[in-house]
Design an enzyme around this catalytic site. Sequence first.
Site, PDB file in Angstrom:
ATOM      1  N   CYS A  86       0.838  -1.045  -0.046  1.00 38.68           N
ATOM      2  CA  CYS A  86      -0.628   0.300   0.204  1.00 38.68           C
ATOM      3  C   CYS A  86       0.655   1.632  -0.018  1.00 38.68           C
ATOM      4  O   CYS A  86       1.453   1.652   1.055  1.00 38.68           O
ATOM      5  CB  CYS A  86      -0.578  -0.345   1.653  1.00 38.68           C
TER       6      CYS A  86
ATOM      7  N   CYS B  42      -0.001   3.806   2.850  1.00 42.13           N
ATOM      8  CA  CYS B  42       1.130   3.062   3.983  1.00 42.13           C
ATOM      9  C   CYS B  42       2.523   3.074   4.547  1.00 42.13           C
ATOM     10  O   CYS B  42       2.760   3.670   4.920  1.00 42.13           O
ATOM     11  CB  CYS B  42       0.546   1.754   3.938  1.00 42.13           C
TER      12      CYS B  42
END
Length: 174
Positions: free
Chosen positions: A76, A79
């Site tokens: 991600c 992230c």
Amino acid sequence: MKINIKHSWLLIFAVFLLSACESSPIKTLPVDTEETGNKVGMIAPNFVTTDIAGNEIKLSAFRGKVVLLDFWATWCGPCRTTVPELVKLWQKYKSEDFVIIGVSFDSDKAKLLDYIHTNNMDWQHIHDTGYDVNINYKVDVIPKVFLIDRQGKIIFASHPLMTNLDSLVGAVLK
């Protein structure tokens, strides 16, 4: 009926997005609705699982501490952009009854462990391949953090870059 090329591409893109979302293993119920029971101000759902080292981890064992649950994955992009901020937060507050628990949706544990080590993410991590922790939190998008106060109440639930976590954590720790 004449179909505009521009509209065709939009339709194709929309279908692609829908199919990508359908294949996502992450639960899709929104976190701030009545159905989830995870509203800010409510007691955080407890969980008992093991961390990446094989040790039992129980959320209720951290009562009396401020806990940041960080739902994320190495694949991600957003992230990964939050990692430096979380590392700074951890370094600043780890000696003050502050706990970070990373909840990773990665499927490849070796890649996860390497990423954690390489990025100095030396807090507790859960490799949530069965989405056992997420069952209670119903995270619909990552990254997502839940800040839990000393009494076990959720006091913040959002994307970690949507607020200044440093000042929020500092205020809760006082």
